[in-house]
Write a protein that holds these residues in place. Structure first.
Motif, PDB file in Angstrom:
ATOM      1  N   ALA A   5       0.833  -1.198   0.000  1.00 49.13           N
ATOM      2  CA  ALA A   5       0.000   0.000   0.000  1.00 49.13           C
ATOM      3  C   ALA A   5       0.869   1.251   0.000  1.00 49.13           C
ATOM      4  N   PHE A   6       2.084   1.112   0.539  1.00 49.84           N
ATOM      5  CA  PHE A   6       2.980   2.256   0.660  1.00 49.84           C
ATOM      6  C   PHE A   6       4.408   1.736   0.620  1.00 49.84           C
ATOM      7  N   HIS A   7       5.283   2.450  -0.107  1.00 50.18           N
ATOM      8  CA  HIS A   7       6.672   2.006  -0.254  1.00 50.18           C
ATOM      9  C   HIS A   7       7.567   3.227  -0.423  1.00 50.18           C
ATOM     10  N   ILE A   8       8.597   3.344   0.437  1.00 48.98           N
ATOM     11  CA  ILE A   8       9.553   4.442   0.299  1.00 48.98           C
ATOM     12  C   ILE A   8      10.965   3.957   0.614  1.00 48.98           C
ATOM     13  N   THR A   9      11.921   4.719   0.130  1.00 50.25           N
ATOM     14  CA  THR A   9      13.318   4.564   0.509  1.00 50.25           C
ATOM     15  C   THR A   9      13.710   5.839   1.230  1.00 50.25           C
ATOM     16  N   VAL A  10      14.299   5.675   2.406  1.00 47.22           N
ATOM     17  CA  VAL A  10      14.695   6.812   3.235  1.00 47.22           C
ATOM     18  C   VAL A  10      16.215   6.876   3.264  1.00 47.22           C
ATOM     19  N   HIS A  11      16.761   8.068   3.050  1.00 47.11           N
ATOM     20  CA  HIS A  11      18.207   8.275   3.094  1.00 47.11           C
ATOM     21  C   HIS A  11      18.555   9.005   4.381  1.00 47.11           C
ATOM     22  N   GLY A  12      19.502   8.462   5.115  1.00 42.32           N
ATOM     23  CA  GLY A  12      19.908   9.046   6.388  1.00 42.32           C
ATOM     24  C   GLY A  12      20.314   7.944   7.344  1.00 42.32           C
ATOM     25  N   THR A  13      20.826   8.313   8.471  1.00 41.45           N
ATOM     26  CA  THR A  13      21.293   7.325   9.446  1.00 41.45           C
ATOM     27  C   THR A  13      20.148   6.898  10.354  1.00 41.45           C
ATOM     28  N   VAL A  63      -2.149  -3.644   9.337  1.00 40.56           N
ATOM     29  CA  VAL A  63      -1.080  -3.587   8.343  1.00 40.56           C
ATOM     30  C   VAL A  63       0.152  -4.326   8.859  1.00 40.56           C
ATOM     31  N   ARG A  64       0.998  -4.699   7.899  1.00 46.58           N
ATOM     32  CA  ARG A  64       2.315  -5.244   8.200  1.00 46.58           C
ATOM     33  C   ARG A  64       3.334  -4.237   7.696  1.00 46.58           C
ATOM     34  N   VAL A  65       4.326  -3.950   8.505  1.00 44.77           N
ATOM     35  CA  VAL A  65       5.402  -3.048   8.112  1.00 44.77           C
ATOM     36  C   VAL A  65       6.656  -3.881   7.906  1.00 44.77           C
ATOM     37  N   ASP A  66       7.219  -3.794   6.705  1.00 45.78           N
ATOM     38  CA  ASP A  66       8.498  -4.424   6.395  1.00 45.78           C
ATOM     39  C   ASP A  66       9.524  -3.318   6.262  1.00 45.78           C
ATOM     40  N   VAL A  67      10.630  -3.445   6.962  1.00 51.49           N
ATOM     41  CA  VAL A  67      11.656  -2.409   6.884  1.00 51.49           C
ATOM     42  C   VAL A  67      13.042  -3.046   6.943  1.00 51.49           C
ATOM     43  N   VAL A  68      13.890  -2.613   6.025  1.00 50.48           N
ATOM     44  CA  VAL A  68      15.290  -3.033   6.020  1.00 50.48           C
ATOM     45  C   VAL A  68      16.117  -1.794   6.321  1.00 50.48           C
ATOM     46  N   GLN A 109       8.101   3.800  12.923  1.00 50.64           N
ATOM     47  CA  GLN A 109       6.640   3.759  12.961  1.00 50.64           C
ATOM     48  C   GLN A 109       6.071   5.079  13.448  1.00 50.64           C
ATOM     49  N   ASP A 110       6.697   5.685  14.435  1.00 53.85           N
ATOM     50  CA  ASP A 110       6.224   6.984  14.918  1.00 53.85           C
ATOM     51  C   ASP A 110       6.290   8.026  13.805  1.00 53.85           C
ATOM     52  N   ALA A 111       7.348   8.001  13.013  1.00 50.58           N
ATOM     53  CA  ALA A 111       7.479   8.959  11.914  1.00 50.58           C
ATOM     54  C   ALA A 111       6.438   8.696  10.825  1.00 50.58           C
ATOM     55  N   LEU A 112       6.139   7.426  10.554  1.00 50.80           N
ATOM     56  CA  LEU A 112       5.098   7.102   9.570  1.00 50.80           C
ATOM     57  C   LEU A 112       3.735   7.595  10.040  1.00 50.80           C
ATOM     58  N   THR A 113       3.502   7.530  11.340  1.00 53.26           N
ATOM     59  CA  THR A 113       2.254   8.048  11.903  1.00 53.26           C
ATOM     60  C   THR A 113       2.221   9.572  11.797  1.00 53.26           C
ATOM     61  N   ASP A 114       3.321  10.231  12.141  1.00 57.15           N
ATOM     62  CA  ASP A 114       3.403  11.698  12.041  1.00 57.15           C
ATOM     63  C   ASP A 114       3.160  12.182  10.617  1.00 57.15           C
ATOM     64  N   ALA A 115       3.603  11.389   9.629  1.00 56.55           N
ATOM     65  CA  ALA A 115       3.458  11.779   8.224  1.00 56.55           C
ATOM     66  C   ALA A 115       2.063  11.506   7.674  1.00 56.55           C
ATOM     67  N   GLY A 116       1.268  10.715   8.405  1.00 53.28           N
ATOM     68  CA  GLY A 116      -0.076  10.401   7.916  1.00 53.28           C
ATOM     69  C   GLY A 116      -0.155   9.129   7.101  1.00 53.28           C
ATOM     70  N   VAL A 117       0.876   8.302   7.153  1.00 50.21           N
ATOM     71  CA  VAL A 117       0.807   7.004   6.478  1.00 50.21           C
ATOM     72  C   VAL A 117      -0.097   6.077   7.277  1.00 50.21           C
ATOM     73  N   LEU A 118       0.058   6.107   8.593  1.00 51.45           N
ATOM     74  CA  LEU A 118      -0.753   5.298   9.496  1.00 51.45           C
ATOM     75  C   LEU A 118      -1.613   6.216  10.360  1.00 51.45           C
ATOM     76  N   VAL A 147      14.588   0.888   3.583  1.00 51.98           N
ATOM     77  CA  VAL A 147      13.537   0.606   2.606  1.00 51.98           C
ATOM     78  C   VAL A 147      12.333   0.169   3.429  1.00 51.98           C
ATOM     79  N   ILE A 148      11.223   0.868   3.241  1.00 49.94           N
ATOM     80  CA  ILE A 148      10.029   0.639   4.058  1.00 49.94           C
ATOM     81  C   ILE A 148       8.852   0.291   3.152  1.00 49.94           C
ATOM     82  N   ARG A 149       8.171  -0.787   3.490  1.00 49.54           N
ATOM     83  CA  ARG A 149       6.954  -1.175   2.782  1.00 49.54           C
ATOM     84  C   ARG A 149       5.858  -1.406   3.820  1.00 49.54           C
ATOM     85  N   VAL A 150       4.659  -0.931   3.500  1.00 53.21           N
ATOM     86  CA  VAL A 150       3.503  -1.146   4.380  1.00 53.21           C
ATOM     87  C   VAL A 150       2.470  -1.916   3.568  1.00 53.21           C
TER      88      VAL A 150
END
Length: 161
Positions: A5-13, A63-68, A109-118, A147-150
């Motif tokens: 339903a949602f897929h992003i790549t995040v750059h940063g530490t 939902v299931r959150v997959d994150v690498v 997960q907290d950031a995904l909630t803040d962004a309105g994904v969840l 790499v995050i997939r929901v």
């Protein structure tokens, strides 16, 4: 298999959501200074992705959150002198030190909630999370990030005819 339903790549530490501390005035603050930039990176990447979907509503279903999470190798994994940049045979294949995987998931997960994904991170009923080093596995990036997939877990309802 359906697409996420949602897929992003995040750059940063990637940074863990650590414990909270209190200052002299009694106000709570985050014990890790690294968590705020990481949460902002996740939130920014999520908001950029959501900008292309005007009909997006925060997911309010199981939902299931997959994150690498891709981490840099510590310098001590490499040789010195003429072997600088050469991985030592004793270097571990998988990151087992800090940051803790569960705390990385919490901050993400907290950031995904803040962004309105969840709608809320309570809708997450399954998590598949992995820590890997740069360029060492499936979905491993060439630099730190994630790499995050929901995935929606409810089966789509059949339309009534």
């Amino acid at each position: 298999m359906t697409a996420p339903a949602f897929h992003i790549t995040v750059h940063g530490t990637p940074a863990p959501q650590g414990s909270k501390n209190r200052n002299a005035a009694g106000a709570l603050y985050e014990s890790s200074a690294k968590v705020k930039p990481w949460r902002e990176a996740v939130k920014s990447a999520a908001l950029d992705a959501l900008a292309y979907d005007e009909a997006w509503l925060p997911l309010d279903e199981p939902v299931r959150v997959d994150v690498v999470f891709t981490l840099l190798r510590p310098k001590h994994h490499y040789g010195t002198g003429r072997n600088a940049g050469v991985l030592k045979p004793s270097a571990p294949e998988h990151p087992t030190g800090k940051p803790d995987l569960d705390k990385l998931v919490r901050s993400t997960q907290d950031a995904l909630t803040d962004a309105g994904v969840l709608r809320d991170d309570s809708v997450v009923t399954a998590v598949l999370a992995t820590k890997t080093f740069v360029l060492t596995g499936a979905d491993a990036l060439s630099h730190p990030g994630a790499v995050i997939r929901v995935w929606r877990l409810n089966k789509p309802k059949e339309s009534e005819s």
